[in-house]
Design a protein around this motif. Structure first.
Motif, mmCIF file in Angstrom:
data_model
loop_
_atom_site.group_PDB
_atom_site.id
_atom_site.type_symbol
_atom_site.label_atom_id
_atom_site.label_comp_id
_atom_site.label_asym_id
_atom_site.label_seq_id
_atom_site.Cartn_x
_atom_site.Cartn_y
_atom_site.Cartn_z
ATOM 1 N N ALA A 1 0.867 -1.323 -0.081
ATOM 2 C CA ALA A 1 0.073 -0.062 -0.055
ATOM 3 C C ALA A 1 0.898 1.231 -0.026
ATOM 4 C CB ALA A 1 -0.833 -0.251 1.241
ATOM 5 N N GLY A 2 0.474 2.278 -0.854
ATOM 6 C CA GLY A 2 1.148 3.373 -0.897
ATOM 7 C C GLY A 2 0.275 4.476 -1.569
ATOM 8 N N ALA A 3 1.088 5.677 -1.460
ATOM 9 C CA ALA A 3 0.355 6.942 -2.258
ATOM 10 C C ALA A 3 1.584 7.961 -2.373
ATOM 11 C CB ALA A 3 -0.755 7.579 -1.243
ATOM 12 N N ALA A 4 1.164 8.649 -3.343
ATOM 13 C CA ALA A 4 2.103 9.683 -3.849
ATOM 14 C C ALA A 4 1.388 11.195 -4.092
ATOM 15 C CB ALA A 4 2.647 9.433 -5.025
ATOM 16 N N GLU A 5 2.100 12.142 -3.444
ATOM 17 C CA GLU A 5 1.626 13.547 -3.704
ATOM 18 C C GLU A 5 2.830 14.437 -4.073
ATOM 19 O OE1 GLU A 5 -1.015 15.562 -0.698
ATOM 20 O OE2 GLU A 5 -1.135 13.605 0.074
ATOM 21 N N SER A 6 2.648 15.266 -5.178
ATOM 22 C CA SER A 6 3.611 16.128 -5.365
ATOM 23 C C SER A 6 3.549 17.511 -5.102
ATOM 24 C CB SER A 6 3.915 15.832 -6.954
ATOM 25 O OG SER A 6 2.728 16.415 -7.755
ATOM 26 N N ALA A 7 4.543 18.082 -4.927
ATOM 27 C CA ALA A 7 4.637 19.737 -4.639
ATOM 28 C C ALA A 7 6.141 19.990 -4.391
ATOM 29 C CB ALA A 7 3.930 19.925 -3.318
ATOM 30 N N PRO A 8 6.550 21.345 -4.802
ATOM 31 C CA PRO A 8 7.628 21.690 -4.719
ATOM 32 C C PRO A 8 8.254 21.765 -3.034
ATOM 33 C CG PRO A 8 6.727 23.277 -5.974
ATOM 34 C CD PRO A 8 5.723 22.347 -5.364
ATOM 35 N N PHE A 9 9.482 21.520 -2.678
ATOM 36 C CA PHE A 9 9.816 21.260 -1.387
ATOM 37 C C PHE A 9 9.384 22.600 -0.348
ATOM 38 C CE2 PHE A 9 12.900 22.090 2.098
ATOM 39 C CZ PHE A 9 12.591 20.850 2.889
ATOM 40 N N VAL A 10 9.318 23.949 -0.725
ATOM 41 C CA VAL A 10 9.050 24.893 -0.048
ATOM 42 C C VAL A 10 7.605 24.954 -0.006
ATOM 43 C CG1 VAL A 10 10.903 26.165 -0.912
ATOM 44 C CG2 VAL A 10 9.193 26.292 -2.324
ATOM 45 N N LYS A 11 6.904 24.353 -0.698
ATOM 46 C CA LYS A 11 5.404 24.288 -0.479
ATOM 47 C C LYS A 11 5.006 22.987 0.049
ATOM 48 C CE LYS A 11 4.137 27.603 -4.203
ATOM 49 N NZ LYS A 11 3.456 27.782 -5.395
ATOM 50 N N SER A 12 5.925 22.145 0.493
ATOM 51 C CA SER A 12 5.576 20.781 1.089
ATOM 52 C C SER A 12 5.370 20.997 2.688
ATOM 53 C CB SER A 12 6.693 19.799 0.758
ATOM 54 O OG SER A 12 6.641 19.794 -0.502
#
Length: 253
Positions: A87-98
């Motif tokens: 089981a897993g999931a992925a979300e993306s965002a620039p580091f400064v917005k993470s």
């Protein structure tokens, strides 16, 4: 020949979709009794109706109490010999917005979900004559990718956990390995393609090519290719293979 022991019981988290469903299907075809765990009852039921598994349990791997209860019921039905923490999931965002919440979500699902899964099954598994633990990580656990720092950090943690646990269990009958797929043709990657399309205005074919270019073979990995690797690791012929992170990525790593 899969080399699975007779009447083996395999439990696969995230087993109703994508890579997890193909792993469950491969193990069942090889003769194992298969229990799948997931959050969505409808997709679990569909996987069983499609012949991918024998039993199901609804639980979120990030919810330790619910997951422990589900694995306990499965083990009471039949002791667990093979554990696939998929089981897993992925979300993306620039580091400064993470923000911290994003990092917690990625760690809770991708890393702590593995921890909860193994902790629930391992005590009884250690006492059995045969045991296989396979953690489905990612090439993100072996290298970096931009804009997914939280996901990459969580998958690196999974690989580190695997290596440590393999050494702890080396004197037992339980092996511990990780399979690290590259970009694979699943719903999860389809979501990434949608994100690329929305952010760049590219068409679907161009967006898919953006991900496939990471693979020197110039394509997405097929879920069945990952499942075949897991099946081999679960067999008797892989009894000397432990502590390994195996990339299924067309030479990317």
């Amino acid at each position: 020949m899969s080399g699975l022991p007779a009447s083996a019981h395999a439990l696969v988290t995230g087993g109703s979709r994508g890579i997890g469903r193909e792993i469950a299907r491969a193990l069942k075809r090889a003769g194992a009794t298969v229990t799948i765990v997931g959050r969505n009852r409808a997709t679990l039921e569909a996987a069983i109706a499609g012949g991918c598994a024998d039993h199901m349990a609804v639980a979120d791997v990030a919810d330790q109490d619910a997951l422990t209860a589900a694995i306990g019921l499965a083990a009471a039905r039949q002791p667990i010999d093979i554990l696939v923490a998929n089981a897993g999931a992925a979300e993306s965002a620039p580091f400064v917005k993470s923000d911290a919440a994003l990092f917690r979500r990625m760690m809770d699902i991708n890393f702590m979900g593995v921890v909860h899964t193994v902790q629930a099954a391992l005590p009884a598994m250690k006492d059995r004559p045969y045991g296989r633990i396979v953690m489905v990580a990612s090439t993100a656990g072996l290298k970096g990718y931009p804009y997914v720092s939280a996901y990459v950090a969580a998958k690196h943690a999974v690989v580190g956990l695997m290596r440590s646990l393999a050494l702890e269990l080396a004197s037992t009958n339980v092996t511990v390995n990780a399979v690290c797929p590259g970009f694979t043709d699943t719903d999860l990657v389809a979501g990434s393609i949608d994100t690329i399309m929305n952010k760049t205005g590219r068409g679907r074919e161009q967006a898919a090519a953006e991900l496939a270019k990471h693979n020197p073979q110039g394509r997405l990995v097929r879920p069945q290719e990952v499942a075949d690797t897991v099946l081999w690791l679960c067999g008797a012929g892989a009894s000397a293979i432990t502590g390994q992170a195996i990339a299924v990525a067309g030479g990317e790593v």
